[in-house]
Structure formats: C-alpha cells, structure tokens
Design a protein around this motif. Structure first.
Motif, PDB file in Angstrom:
ATOM      1  N   LEU A   1       0.825  -1.202   0.000  1.00 33.32           N
ATOM      2  CA  LEU A   1       0.000   0.000   0.000  1.00 33.32           C
ATOM      3  C   LEU A   1       0.866   1.262   0.000  1.00 33.32           C
ATOM      4  O   LEU A   1       0.543   2.247  -0.674  1.00 33.32           O
ATOM      5  N   GLU A   2       1.975   1.227   0.736  1.00 27.29           N
ATOM      6  CA  GLU A   2       2.876   2.374   0.766  1.00 27.29           C
ATOM      7  C   GLU A   2       3.523   2.581  -0.593  1.00 27.29           C
ATOM      8  O   GLU A   2       3.656   3.716  -1.062  1.00 27.29           O
ATOM      9  N   TYR A   3       3.922   1.490  -1.242  1.00 27.56           N
ATOM     10  CA  TYR A   3       4.501   1.601  -2.582  1.00 27.56           C
ATOM     11  C   TYR A   3       3.519   2.272  -3.540  1.00 27.56           C
ATOM     12  O   TYR A   3       3.901   3.074  -4.404  1.00 27.56           O
ATOM     13  N   MET A   4       2.234   1.924  -3.381  1.00 32.97           N
ATOM     14  CA  MET A   4       1.189   2.424  -4.279  1.00 32.97           C
ATOM     15  C   MET A   4       0.607   3.763  -3.820  1.00 32.97           C
ATOM     16  O   MET A   4      -0.226   4.336  -4.518  1.00 32.97           O
ATOM     17  N   ASP A   5       1.041   4.251  -2.631  1.00 34.68           N
ATOM     18  CA  ASP A   5       0.495   5.468  -2.040  1.00 34.68           C
ATOM     19  C   ASP A   5      -1.032   5.376  -1.991  1.00 34.68           C
ATOM     20  O   ASP A   5      -1.749   6.269  -2.442  1.00 34.68           O
ATOM     21  N   GLN A   6      -1.526   4.277  -1.412  1.00 31.31           N
ATOM     22  CA  GLN A   6      -2.946   3.971  -1.393  1.00 31.31           C
ATOM     23  C   GLN A   6      -3.421   3.784   0.039  1.00 31.31           C
ATOM     24  O   GLN A   6      -2.714   3.212   0.866  1.00 31.31           O
TER      25      GLN A   6
ATOM     26  N   VAL B   1     -10.338  -0.001  -1.156  1.00 32.23           N
ATOM     27  CA  VAL B   1      -9.009  -0.546  -1.411  1.00 32.23           C
ATOM     28  C   VAL B   1      -9.075  -1.874  -2.158  1.00 32.23           C
ATOM     29  O   VAL B   1      -8.179  -2.210  -2.939  1.00 32.23           O
ATOM     30  N   ALA B   2     -10.167  -2.643  -1.956  1.00 32.38           N
ATOM     31  CA  ALA B   2     -10.315  -3.942  -2.608  1.00 32.38           C
ATOM     32  C   ALA B   2     -11.090  -3.860  -3.924  1.00 32.38           C
ATOM     33  O   ALA B   2     -11.253  -4.872  -4.604  1.00 32.38           O
ATOM     34  N   GLU B   3     -11.586  -2.670  -4.280  1.00 32.34           N
ATOM     35  CA  GLU B   3     -12.356  -2.473  -5.510  1.00 32.34           C
ATOM     36  C   GLU B   3     -13.495  -3.485  -5.620  1.00 32.34           C
ATOM     37  O   GLU B   3     -13.787  -4.006  -6.693  1.00 32.34           O
ATOM     38  N   GLY B   4     -14.138  -3.760  -4.482  1.00 35.16           N
ATOM     39  CA  GLY B   4     -15.198  -4.767  -4.474  1.00 35.16           C
ATOM     40  C   GLY B   4     -16.593  -4.224  -4.693  1.00 35.16           C
ATOM     41  O   GLY B   4     -17.549  -4.991  -4.798  1.00 35.16           O
TER      42      GLY B   4
END
Length: 261
Positions: free
Chosen positions: A190-195, A231-234
């Motif tokens: 998540l940190e890599y993706m800034d999400q 975050v899960a795009e559900g």
C-alpha cells in the motif's frame, strides 16, 4: 517391493501453467524488469507467505479483477470478494413465523440496529425457496469475530434459509468501514502504491441453492465515504442499497439473482 504407481498428469494444470508462462514472458518484456527487481519481488512474496497474508493480499488486490473478468457480462447478481474473514461452521439461525432472523450477538452489542430484507430468485425470475444463506460482518469496533475481535466466536455470523417465496429478513447491526491490516507486507505494498487501506461498510452474504452456482457477494450502503476508493475495488453498483432511518433502527433491502450451473 512393489514399484510406486506413477501419478496421472493433470492436463488442466499443464494447460494453465503453459498459458501463464506465455503471458508472463510478454509481461516481463513490457515491464522491462531487471533481475534485482525480480529477486526483490520474490523476497517480498516470501515474507507475504510467512506472515500468512497471501489470502489477504489475493482477496484485496486480485480477486475483484478475477471476478470481473469471469462475470461482468453474465446475467445474475455480480459476485464480490469472499474476503479473509469467512469462517465455516456458523450457527443455524431460526425464527418464529413473521419474525426476523437474528444474527448471534452479545446482549449489549453496540451499534445501530439494522433490519435487512432480501429476495433470492433465478435468472428467469422464479423465487428460490429454501436457499442456504450465510451472513457475516464486522462489529462496531470494525473487527470480525473469530479473528481480532474481543467478541465471542461466531458473533454476528450465522446461516439460515429463505422461505417459500425466496425471502428473508435479518436483524443485526449496521457494519462500519474498516482498514485492512497494514503492519506486514500488504501494508508495504500500500505504501509503494500510495494507497489508503480502507474498505466501505458492507455485509458479506453467500447463497447456495441446488442446481445453481454458489453466489458469494457483498452489500454496500449509499453515502459511504469509501465507496469510490474501496481498497479492494469490491463495490458494484447493483450491490448498493439505501439505509432508511426509522428512528430506533435502520432498514435496507436488496434482491439477489443466482445463475444456473
């Protein structure tokens, strides 16, 4: 000493693996990964497995794309994520005629009371009586029983059956938004993706009826601040319902359509 019988090759595994390698080669060429990046990925994936977060990562970042690829153009209710918090063996919930089913909960369970109604039918519009329904969701501390919650096992979890018209009504509490775990390799990602790590409030529901494909889905509520950036795009538009304020409780409803096998 008898010679050990050779195992029969699984043609389907070979077919899928060959396709995987074929498309992986194309992906590597397009992404232009170097060997250091590849070994960093393997190290991260190893930590993901050792931390026990592979199901979490797959549910949050992969499953929604798998489901959309499989079902987005098919009739029936769209599935959503099973999630990492499903537990088998939930108690059977029964009720008196005309009364709602009540999910197991503590006597002083905090949260807004929710009455949720649903109907289950097939793609031809015929009601599916005696459909097995499994329901579970988080509590007012944003945690799930049997995992990180202080609640007893199977709190806010249960299974029941639809009536002769495919209907059901459940009394429970309104679930709340929550953050997926961020203290491990999934949090690193998540940190890599800034999400952010938030999921909108939702009910988990699983339907099983003879002659029909099992439907695993979720129910979301209009107005939740995390619907657009889950975050899960559900989230699916057809899985949205409105919470009606009735003073001392909330009400919501949604219909579900199951696909034949």
């Amino acid at each position: 000493m008898q010679q050990q019988q050779a195992k029969k090759k699984n043609q389907r595994v070979e077919e899928v693996f060959d396709l995987f390698i074929k498309h992986m080669k194309s992906f590597l060429q397009e992404a232009k990964l170097n060997h250091e990046e590849y070994t960093n990925f393997v190290d991260w994936a190893d930590r993901l497995g050792k931390k026990g977060e592979l199901p979490l990562y797959a549910d949050v970042f992969l499953e929604t794309h798998v489901l959309q690829a499989m079902y987005s153009k098919m009739p029936g209710t769209q599935p959503s994520l099973l999630g990492p918090y499903f537990v088998e063996g939930s108690p059977l919930v029964e009720s008196e005629p005309g009364q709602p089913l009540v999910l197991p909960k503590r006597p002083d369970e905090p949260g807004e009371v929710l009455y949720f109604k649903g109907n289950v039918s097939n793609i031809d519009g015929q009601p599916l009586a005696n459909t097995h329904v499994e329901m579970w969701h988080n509590d007012n501390s944003a945690k799930y029983s049997n995992f990180d919650s202080d609640a007893p096992d199977f709190n806010l979890r249960g299974h029941f059956y639809t009536d002769e018209n495919g209907d059901f009504e459940v009394k429970t509490i309104v679930p709340i938004p929550y953050s997926i775990p961020t203290d491990g390799p999934t949090g690193e990602f998540l940190e890599y993706m800034d999400q952010h790590s938030m999921r909108p409030a939702h009910l988990h529901i699983m339907f099983q009826a003879e002659g029909h494909e099992t439907l695993i889905t979720q129910v979301f509520f209009e107005g939740d601040e995390w619907l657009e950036t889950d975050v899960a795009e559900g989230v699916r538009d057809e899985l949205l319902t409105k919470l009606e304020d009735k003073g001392d409780h909330k009400e919501a409803s949604l219909d579900f359509v199951m696909r034949p096998l």
